[in-house]
Design an enzyme around this catalytic site. Structure first.
Site, mmCIF file in Angstrom:
data_model
loop_
_atom_site.group_PDB
_atom_site.id
_atom_site.type_symbol
_atom_site.label_atom_id
_atom_site.label_comp_id
_atom_site.label_asym_id
_atom_site.label_seq_id
_atom_site.Cartn_x
_atom_site.Cartn_y
_atom_site.Cartn_z
ATOM 1 N N HIS A 121 0.850 -1.196 0.000
ATOM 2 C CA HIS A 121 0.000 0.000 0.000
ATOM 3 C C HIS A 121 0.881 1.239 0.000
ATOM 4 O O HIS A 121 1.927 1.297 0.648
ATOM 5 C CB HIS A 121 -1.014 -0.002 1.140
ATOM 6 C CG HIS A 121 -0.503 0.296 2.513
ATOM 7 N ND1 HIS A 121 -0.361 1.578 2.997
ATOM 8 C CD2 HIS A 121 -0.138 -0.519 3.518
ATOM 9 C CE1 HIS A 121 0.076 1.526 4.254
ATOM 10 N NE2 HIS A 121 0.224 0.273 4.606
ATOM 11 N N ASP A 133 5.640 2.835 7.214
ATOM 12 C CA ASP A 133 4.279 2.348 6.893
ATOM 13 C C ASP A 133 3.629 3.258 5.853
ATOM 14 O O ASP A 133 2.997 4.238 6.228
ATOM 15 C CB ASP A 133 3.447 2.289 8.169
ATOM 16 C CG ASP A 133 2.062 1.727 7.936
ATOM 17 O OD1 ASP A 133 1.812 1.171 6.850
ATOM 18 O OD2 ASP A 133 1.214 1.851 8.845
ATOM 19 N N GLU A 167 -5.334 1.769 1.958
ATOM 20 C CA GLU A 167 -5.218 0.588 2.847
ATOM 21 C C GLU A 167 -5.540 0.978 4.269
ATOM 22 O O GLU A 167 -6.183 0.232 5.017
ATOM 23 C CB GLU A 167 -3.795 0.011 2.761
ATOM 24 C CG GLU A 167 -3.586 -1.280 3.571
ATOM 25 C CD GLU A 167 -3.161 -1.075 5.017
ATOM 26 O OE1 GLU A 167 -3.080 -2.074 5.758
ATOM 27 O OE2 GLU A 167 -2.906 0.083 5.437
ATOM 28 N N GLU A 168 -5.068 2.173 4.633
ATOM 29 C CA GLU A 168 -5.209 2.602 6.029
ATOM 30 C C GLU A 168 -6.674 2.823 6.419
ATOM 31 O O GLU A 168 -6.992 2.933 7.596
ATOM 32 C CB GLU A 168 -4.384 3.872 6.276
ATOM 33 C CG GLU A 168 -2.869 3.693 6.062
ATOM 34 C CD GLU A 168 -2.192 2.836 7.114
ATOM 35 O OE1 GLU A 168 -2.883 2.307 8.014
ATOM 36 O OE2 GLU A 168 -0.950 2.682 7.030
ATOM 37 N N ASP A 196 4.262 -4.789 3.676
ATOM 38 C CA ASP A 196 3.716 -3.656 4.423
ATOM 39 C C ASP A 196 4.526 -3.540 5.709
ATOM 40 O O ASP A 196 4.426 -4.401 6.582
ATOM 41 C CB ASP A 196 2.228 -3.934 4.722
ATOM 42 C CG ASP A 196 1.546 -2.764 5.438
ATOM 43 O OD1 ASP A 196 2.204 -1.748 5.702
ATOM 44 O OD2 ASP A 196 0.336 -2.905 5.727
ATOM 45 N N HIS A 282 2.134 4.994 12.710
ATOM 46 C CA HIS A 282 0.981 5.891 12.507
ATOM 47 C C HIS A 282 1.155 7.254 13.176
ATOM 48 O O HIS A 282 0.175 7.879 13.570
ATOM 49 C CB HIS A 282 -0.332 5.208 12.963
ATOM 50 C CG HIS A 282 -0.783 4.153 11.993
ATOM 51 N ND1 HIS A 282 -1.986 3.499 12.097
ATOM 52 C CD2 HIS A 282 -0.188 3.656 10.875
ATOM 53 C CE1 HIS A 282 -2.105 2.626 11.091
ATOM 54 N NE2 HIS A 282 -1.021 2.714 10.355
#
Ligand code: TRP
Ligand code: ZN
Ligand code: CA
Length: 434
Positions: A121, A133, A167-168, A196, A282
């Site tokens: 992603h 990420d 994706e998130e 990922d 994140h």
């Protein structure tokens, strides 16, 4: 000059058309053998990460779905793939009122009924640039795709790469892609490999516990470099492989850990500290500083190993011949004409002693300039205009140092007649690879 054989060109016209329709003849049969994957230069992977960081910085600090930094990321990856010879497709979807994008890149060739796909992603969360990420997976598969192109890899199976949007927000892009694949297309997948988060700053080496062949392929790579692995358990179904697995496609992948804390046993095994695998997961600090270079390097090499191994490979025996026997008439005192052969299935460059067999029927070879043109356009003069005098015909094998040329691609024999009266035609052109 000799005044002869003007009639020949006319007589030839019919045969030339028939031979052109027959086309070039790849004369050798391929044999199966294993070609090792190239080392993936981690410096190149890191450069892609630096570029994704710049994109985030120029677009409000993120590359999230519906934000300008996402589309800029798609454009960046697509441009590299287009330049490397991939066939790219941008697939649009709508989610949360914003347009999302998947990027699909096909490497021409291979069996269309056996597809090996690698995906990552490309979106980040809104809170940061998303370099681990998932710049890490995105950059590793991008550099692997570029390595496929650089080496002219021609696997038995068809290779496809994918960069997923949103994706998130719940695997949105990959679900959209899979849902829009007809059942007949889904059935063609040999496997889907997901990457990922593969450069976590306090890394573990996790392999997905899914398709046994894919899993073993990754484990073999890490065993070969003496790095212990564990099965990934930080959330099955938390990335895009789940979209493929749900429709019965065999899946696998790699992961270096997210917010979970590394145990002391894992610290013993892999080094690092008993803290989160990725303390910036994140967060705004998921920048280019949030990458462990060793993990990124090992995982990028594992990506290439798996793609090469799982797509199968065709190497050719010594003496592989690529020949074009179509006749090409050479206009008298006119412009240059060419005969082409397309070389496939070779790895790396052409040899320093490439035999180039040239058969030209002509009534005065002194008229002719004869060149070999490499796939990148570099011309090697085999015979200069004004040499060879009044002799008839060229039927000889020249040896060319072609070691600075990539072997795969279209090679030309280029012939120009530079003086009036005598004429002829290219009868055949043949390259023999050692
Ligand atoms: N992008 C994933 C997520 O935010 C990261 C992740 C967490 C992950 N756990 C995983 C990826 C396990 C692969 C496997 O959920
Ligand atoms: Zn992710
Ligand atoms: Ca002439």
């Amino acid at each position: 000059m000799k005044l002869s054989a003007h009639r020949r060109a006319l007589a030839l016209a019919g045969t030339a058309v028939a031979a052109l329709l027959a086309g070039a003849v790849p004369a050798a049969t391929a044999e199966q053998a294993t070609v090792a994957a190239p080392d993936i230069p981690v410096a190149n992977v890191k450069q892609h990460l630096a570029d994704l960081q710049s994109i985030a910085s120029a677009n409000g600090g993120n590359r999230a779905h519906g934000r300008t930094g996402y589309k800029a990321s798609i454009d960046f990856v697509k441009a590299k793939l287009d330049a490397a010879g991939f066939t790219t497709t941008v697939q649009q979807f709508t989610y949360n009122g914003s347009t999302g994008y998947n990027l699909i890149a096909d490497w021409p060739g291979g069996d269309p009924n056996q597809v090996v796909m690698a995906g990552s992603h490309l979106d980040s969360v809104t809170s940061g640039p998303g370099i681990n990420d998932n710049g890490s997976g995105s950059a590793a598969i991008l550099e692997t795709a570029l390595a496929v192109s650089r080496s002219g890899y021609q696997p038995t199976k068809h290779l496809r790469f994918g960069w997923w949007g949103a994706e998130e927000l719940g695997l949105v892009g990959s679900k959209y892609y899979v849902n829009n694949l007809p059942a007949t297309e889904r059935a063609k997948f040999s496997g889907y490999l997901n990457f990922d988060m593969i450069g976590s700053p306090n890394p573990g080496y996790f392999v997905y516990d899914d398709d046994p062949v894919i899993e073993q392929t990754f484990k073999n790579y890490f065993a070969g470099i003496g790095v212990p692995t564990e099965i990934e358990t930080e959330g099955d179904g938390r990335s895009d492989h789940a979209s493929f697995k749900n429709v019965g496609i065999p899946v696998g992948g790699l992961f270096t850990g997210a917010s979970r804390v590394k145990t002391s046993a894992q610290v013993q095994k892999w080094g690092g500290t008993a803290t989160a695998f990725d303390r910036c997961y994140h967060s705004s600090c998921d920048t280019t500083s949030n990458i462990n270079d060793t993990a990124l390097d090992r995982n990028s090499d594992a990506v290439a190993h798996a793609i090469w191994t799982l797509s199968g490979t065709t190497t050719q025996p010594p003496g592989t011949v690529f020949e074009n026997t179509a006749d090409v008439s050479i206009p008298d005192n006119g412009s240059a004409v060419t005969s082409a052969v397309t070389v496939t299935g070779r790895t790396g460059n052409a040899p320093s002693n490439l035999p180039v067999a040239v058969n030209i029927v002509h009534t005065y070879i002194g008229d002719l300039q004869v060149q070999l043109v490499a796939p990148d356009g570099t011309a090697y003069t085999l015979k200069a205009y004004g040499t060879g005098g009044s002799a008839d015909n060229i039927n000889t094998t020249y040896t060319v140092n072609a070691s600075s040329e990539v072997a795969n691609g279209t090679w030309l024999l280029r012939v120009q007649d530079n003086a009036a009266v005598d004429t002829g035609y290219i009868n055949s052109f043949k390259l023999t690879f050692p």
